[in-house]
Write an enzyme that holds these catalytic residues in place. Structure first.
Site: not given
Ligand code: GLY
Length: 357
Positions: A136, A238, A114, A242, A227, A231, A178, A217, A235, A254
């Site tokens: 993330k 993106h 966990r 994607h 997010e 946030r 990025e 960032k 993206n 990417h």
């Protein structure tokens, strides 16, 4: 060495500098170093040696290179391996490699018992300024990228710029997408740096540029770690990126997909009334020289775009720019999506010719 602090509930620092891999030391007895297979024997071992010198029992686990690390089968296998090797709640996971390594290792750390401590050692530019910072984590499903994951912040990040000098030139340029994106979103000076004639792994100002991009960032993540709002601006570019990655089965990597996606988003932003920034995103494509796109219709891509995590029950949403450093999130009509696609496609032949020439 430079340092950017993330002011979260449990704060942590991103250290940026040359040769800092050798300085890593952690307050954990057992440490699993999950390293991309391409760097496991080099940087993975360097990190393990530094950790052992500091008193940890560190072991390197080699991951399939690149995005293949993010398969559910790899994730499951690692959980079993860590259990067999006796890692406890006081143990830690350290990722070494690009964005895929930190996504996978972070998800292992988020879920094993966990949740155990997690640290990242990004060895690509893309991971240094984006994937390895901000928590993330996740794996891919056959249906799409990152469809299973968790937020699990690292407790520390070491970005050793010496690792960039050994990257193939194309991988370095891929990662700059990025960096450039953070410039467009919040700091025009970053865009100027990336487009400077000498920009590359040995650029004298690289440490400052990486620090500035990480700072963009860090500030966004500190304000919106889960997010709920801004946030999502990270993206930018993106939604289409994607779709390109999925449609081409990742033949377009990417960072290159993001470069194309930012150019499309610049056209979209202009059609929605923003400043025309497409000359800037085009200049970036000229610098980056991404692989040419295969012949594509918008209809091929729309089903993939519909799986974008910003889409809601009412449809697609895009990150747009009103102007430099002025991002916002908007729903865009089908007609505008189509017109921006036409404008984007008009630029492709000249870009392909420049990439060859
Ligand atoms: N890569 C985007 C984010 O971390 O939010």
């Amino acid at each position: 060495m430079r340092q950017v602090d993330l002011n979260l509930e449990v704060p942590y620092s991103v250290r940026i500098g040359h040769g800092i891999l050798h300085e890593i030391s952690l307050p954990h007895r057992k440490v699993a170093v999950l390293a991309d297979g391409a760097v496991a024997e080099t940087y993975g071992n360097t990190v393990a040696v530094a950790l052992s010198a500091g008193g940890s029992d560190a072991r390197v686990y080699s991951l399939p290179p690149g995005e293949d690390a993010k398969a559910v089968s790899v994730y499951e296998g690692l959980l079993s391996t860590l259990a067999r090797d006796g890692l406890t709640r006081d143990s830690a996971v350290v990722s070494v490699g690009g964005g895929a390594a930190s996504d996978l290792a972070g998800f292992v750390a988020a879920t094993y018992l966990r949740g155990i401590a997690f640290y990242t050692v990004p060895t690509t530019l893309l991971a240094m300024v984006d994937a390895a910072v901000g928590g993330k984590t996740g794996v891919n499903l056959p249906e799409g990228k990152n469809l299973a994951g968790a937020f699990h912040q690292p407790r520390g990040v070491w970005a050793d710029l010496d690792t960039l000098a050994t990257l193939p030139d194309r991988v370095f340029r891929e990662g700059t997408a990025e960096v450039f994106k953070h410039g467009l979103l919040a700091n025009p000076g970053i865009c100027r740096d990336v487009l400077a004639p000498l920009f590359g792994p040995n650029y004298p100002g690289l440490e400052a540029t990486v620090e500035a991009a990480v700072r963009v960032k860090a500030e966004v993540v500190a304000r919106d770690p889960f997010e709920k709002g801004e946030r999502a601006y990270l993206n930018f570019g993106h939604t289409l990126a994607h779709a390109f990655e999925a449609f081409t089965h990742r033949e377009i990597p990417h960072g290159e997909a993001v470069a194309y996606g930012m150019h499309y988003a610049a056209h979209l932003s202009y059609l929605e009334g923003g400043t025309d920034l497409s000359n800037l995103t085009r200049a970036f494509l000229t610098y980056q020289r991404p692989r040419p796109l295969p012949p594509l219709d918008l209809a091929d891509l729309l089903p993939y775009m519909a799986r974008d995590k910003k889409a809601d029950d009412e449809g697609l949403r895009f990150v747009l720019l009103r102007g430099m450093a002025q991002p916002y999130l908007a729903r865009v009509g089908a007609d505008t999506i189509e017109r921006a696609w036409t404008a984007f496609q008009k630029d492709l032949p000249a870009l392909a010719a420049e990439a060859v020439g």
